[in-house]
Write an enzyme that holds these catalytic residues in place. Sequence first.
Site, short mmCIF file in Angstrom:
data_model
loop_
_atom_site.label_atom_id
_atom_site.label_comp_id
_atom_site.label_asym_id
_atom_site.label_seq_id
_atom_site.Cartn_x
_atom_site.Cartn_y
_atom_site.Cartn_z
N THR A 136 0.82 -1.22 0.00
CA THR A 136 0.00 0.00 0.00
C THR A 136 0.86 1.27 0.00
O THR A 136 1.87 1.35 0.68
CB THR A 136 -0.92 0.00 1.25
OG1 THR A 136 -1.65 -1.23 1.25
CG2 THR A 136 -1.88 1.17 1.23
N SER A 142 -6.06 -0.06 -2.78
CA SER A 142 -6.89 -1.01 -3.53
C SER A 142 -6.37 -1.20 -4.95
O SER A 142 -6.36 -2.32 -5.47
CB SER A 142 -8.34 -0.50 -3.61
OG SER A 142 -8.87 -0.32 -2.32
N PHE A 166 0.75 2.40 6.05
CA PHE A 166 -0.09 1.44 6.80
C PHE A 166 0.59 0.08 6.93
O PHE A 166 -0.10 -0.94 6.97
CB PHE A 166 -1.47 1.25 6.14
CG PHE A 166 -2.25 2.50 5.85
CD1 PHE A 166 -2.18 3.60 6.68
CD2 PHE A 166 -3.07 2.58 4.72
CE1 PHE A 166 -2.92 4.75 6.41
CE2 PHE A 166 -3.80 3.72 4.43
CZ PHE A 166 -3.72 4.81 5.27
N ILE A 167 1.92 0.05 6.97
CA ILE A 167 2.61 -1.24 6.94
C ILE A 167 2.69 -1.86 8.34
O ILE A 167 3.30 -1.29 9.26
CB ILE A 167 4.02 -1.10 6.32
CG1 ILE A 167 3.91 -0.41 4.94
CG2 ILE A 167 4.72 -2.45 6.23
CD1 ILE A 167 2.92 -1.04 3.96
N GLU A 251 -3.70 -14.31 3.06
CA GLU A 251 -3.99 -13.15 3.89
C GLU A 251 -5.50 -13.06 4.17
O GLU A 251 -5.91 -12.77 5.30
CB GLU A 251 -3.51 -11.87 3.19
CG GLU A 251 -3.74 -10.64 4.06
CD GLU A 251 -3.10 -9.36 3.52
OE1 GLU A 251 -2.59 -9.39 2.39
OE2 GLU A 251 -3.12 -8.35 4.24
N ARG A 277 -25.31 -10.11 34.86
CA ARG A 277 -25.74 -8.71 35.01
C ARG A 277 -27.25 -8.65 35.23
O ARG A 277 -28.01 -9.27 34.48
CB ARG A 277 -25.38 -7.93 33.73
CG ARG A 277 -25.90 -6.52 33.68
CD ARG A 277 -25.16 -5.60 34.64
NE ARG A 277 -25.55 -4.21 34.46
CZ ARG A 277 -25.07 -3.21 35.19
NH1 ARG A 277 -24.17 -3.44 36.15
NH2 ARG A 277 -25.45 -1.97 34.98
N GLN A 345 -23.66 -3.56 22.92
CA GLN A 345 -25.03 -3.22 23.34
C GLN A 345 -25.43 -4.00 24.60
O GLN A 345 -26.01 -3.44 25.53
CB GLN A 345 -26.00 -3.53 22.18
CG GLN A 345 -27.36 -2.89 22.33
CD GLN A 345 -27.31 -1.36 22.26
OE1 GLN A 345 -26.35 -0.79 21.74
NE2 GLN A 345 -28.31 -0.71 22.80
N GLY A 349 -23.30 0.54 29.17
CA GLY A 349 -22.24 1.55 29.35
C GLY A 349 -20.86 0.93 29.51
O GLY A 349 -19.87 1.46 29.02
C1 LIG Z 1 -4.15 -1.26 10.40
C2 LIG Z 1 -3.80 -1.49 8.96
C3 LIG Z 1 -2.79 -2.39 8.65
C4 LIG Z 1 -2.41 -2.56 7.32
N1 LIG Z 1 -1.33 -3.38 7.02
C5 LIG Z 1 -0.84 -3.38 5.75
C6 LIG Z 1 0.38 -4.08 5.44
O1 LIG Z 1 0.99 -4.73 6.29
N2 LIG Z 1 0.85 -4.02 4.17
C7 LIG Z 1 0.20 -3.32 3.18
O2 LIG Z 1 0.70 -3.29 2.06
N3 LIG Z 1 -0.97 -2.66 3.44
C8 LIG Z 1 -1.49 -2.69 4.70
N4 LIG Z 1 -2.66 -2.01 4.98
C9 LIG Z 1 -3.31 -1.27 3.91
C10 LIG Z 1 -4.62 -1.87 3.43
O3 LIG Z 1 -4.36 -3.04 2.69
C11 LIG Z 1 -5.31 -0.76 2.60
O4 LIG Z 1 -5.75 0.22 3.52
C12 LIG Z 1 -6.47 -1.29 1.80
O5 LIG Z 1 -6.01 -2.11 0.75
C13 LIG Z 1 -7.30 -0.14 1.17
O6 LIG Z 1 -6.48 0.79 0.54
P1 LIG Z 1 -6.67 2.37 0.88
O7 LIG Z 1 -6.63 2.49 2.34
O8 LIG Z 1 -5.66 3.10 0.09
O9 LIG Z 1 -8.11 2.72 0.39
P2 LIG Z 1 -8.55 3.14 -1.10
O10 LIG Z 1 -7.97 2.15 -2.05
O11 LIG Z 1 -8.26 4.57 -1.30
O12 LIG Z 1 -10.12 2.93 -1.02
C14 LIG Z 1 -10.97 3.88 -0.37
C15 LIG Z 1 -12.41 3.39 -0.49
O13 LIG Z 1 -12.78 3.28 -1.87
C16 LIG Z 1 -13.23 1.98 -2.15
N5 LIG Z 1 -12.83 1.57 -3.51
C17 LIG Z 1 -11.60 1.65 -4.05
N6 LIG Z 1 -11.59 1.12 -5.28
C18 LIG Z 1 -12.85 0.69 -5.52
C19 LIG Z 1 -13.49 0.04 -6.61
N7 LIG Z 1 -12.81 -0.31 -7.71
N8 LIG Z 1 -14.79 -0.25 -6.51
C20 LIG Z 1 -15.49 0.08 -5.40
N9 LIG Z 1 -14.94 0.68 -4.33
C21 LIG Z 1 -13.64 0.98 -4.38
C22 LIG Z 1 -12.56 1.10 -1.11
O14 LIG Z 1 -13.27 -0.13 -0.94
C23 LIG Z 1 -12.63 1.99 0.12
O15 LIG Z 1 -13.89 1.90 0.70
C24 LIG Z 1 -3.09 -1.87 6.29
C25 LIG Z 1 -4.16 -1.01 6.62
C26 LIG Z 1 -4.49 -0.80 7.93
C27 LIG Z 1 -5.59 0.17 8.24
#
Ligand SMILES: Cc1cc2nc3c(=O)[nH]c(=O)nc-3n(C[C@H](O)[C@H](O)[C@H](O)COP(=O)(O)OP(=O)(O)OC[C@H]3O[C@@H](n4cnc5c(N)ncnc54)[C@H](O)[C@@H]3O)c2cc1C
Length: 387
Positions: A136, A142, A166-167, A251, A277, A345, A349
């Site tokens: 990422t 995505s 976000f790695i 994964e 409770r 829920q 609280g």
């Molecule tokens: C805590 C955490 C740990 C992570 N660990 C890793 C890791 O170890 N290595 C790594 O490489 N990544 C990691 N990630 C990244 C994670 O894989 C990405 O956050 C995820 O793939 C989504 O990418 P983005 O956040 O850039 O969202 P975006 O790609 O910007 O997407 C934003 C929104 O748009 C939607 N969207 C995008 N494209 C489409 C489409 N074609 N059709 C419909 N909807 C769409 C998505 O579903 C989402 O709701 C991690 C993320 C988090 C939060």
Amino acid sequence: MEFEFSEKAAFQQYFGAAHEMVRRSIKEFVNGEIMPHVDQWEEEGAFPRELYKKAAEVGFLGIGYPEELGGTPGDVFFQIAAWEEVMRCGSGGVAAGLGSLNIALPPILNRGTDEQKQRFVKPVLAGDRIAALAITEPGGGSDVAGLQTTAVRDGDYYIVNGSKTFITSGCRADQITCAVRTGGPGPHGISLLVIESKTAGYSVSERLKKTGWWASDTAEIFFDNCRVPVENLIGEENQGFYGIMENFQVERLQLAVMANMTAQLALEESIQYAKQREAFGKVLTGFQVTRHKIVDMATLVEVSREFTYRVAAGIDAGLNRVKEISMAKNFACSVSDQVTYDAVQIFGGYGFMRGTVVERLFRDNRVLTIGGGTTEIMKEIISKLIL
Ligand SMILES: Cc1cc2nc3c(=O)[nH]c(=O)nc-3n(C[C@H](O)[C@H](O)[C@H](O)COP(=O)(O)OP(=O)(O)OC[C@H]3O[C@@H](n4cnc5c(N)ncnc54)[C@H](O)[C@@H]3O)c2cc1C
């Protein structure tokens, strides 16, 4: 206990005596090494690095990996049993941090040379090095085919520039399995390089602050003219996209198991709480609405777990289960969304208070529909396969 019968059935179908032994030893490890400290690690935002060594010593890190690399080979249900037991610590962050090798190593295992496996897999399974997967980027996760970090060949090196975000385990990883652009635009210009954190020009951010998974370190990583030896290329140049896609099956299975266990723990906590409770002079289970809510939660958890196991058995048999694992992840996450919501829920609280397990499960759960491919991306994959 309400679940004894079905647990026995699942045990007989997918888990044998050897799996049970692994489960028992991981349970002991979790009870001895994680449970006494987990609340503190959550608050501190990290668990100690030594936990990797301890996890290696008990055999957790090597489950499912070849013996010659220090692992213990076996079917996928050994890994599932181990992941389930680690999730019993109630911290998705600990599970995700300890599990980052399972997304970082498979491309090296599947496409790397023997020398690369000795150098980059063996020490990670021994708990001596930490591995992370870096796909990422700040500009998007995505759209993997659109990634922009470049690796330009210069003699025996690639010069890497760009950043990843976000790695998981990114702050303290000694090596990352990193997707880079070595060719033209699109999926056919992507390669996988193992980049060591000691490389000049490699730097990491502070730990990113998150809604949940507090105990896992999550980082942004920057590459400023990093010189990475050509021998760190995994598989063929410009074929990395396929390595990334292969990796997603495991994964997504891991995330489905995490979601099922998140829901299972929330359910168990709810049952225990609702039985003691009191409100209006009787225990919560005295209200039909609470009983029925818990029954609905239990039903969802059972169905989701069974489906995940069934898909896992297909993957283990070498069948293509891309559609089914995408469905399993989405279904398990919809179940954990519902069940963690209902659990909070039921706790009223107290469910909103720090220190309550269901409060943490509710927060940790939120990332499961995002990581490893979002719910929407899973649906895109499924739609291409069924329409
Ligand atoms: C805590 C955490 C740990 C992570 N660990 C890793 C890791 O170890 N290595 C790594 O490489 N990544 C990691 N990630 C990244 C994670 O894989 C990405 O956050 C995820 O793939 C989504 O990418 P983005 O956040 O850039 O969202 P975006 O790609 O910007 O997407 C934003 C929104 O748009 C939607 N969207 C995008 N494209 C489409 C489409 N074609 N059709 C419909 N909807 C769409 C998505 O579903 C989402 O709701 C991690 C993320 C988090 C939060």
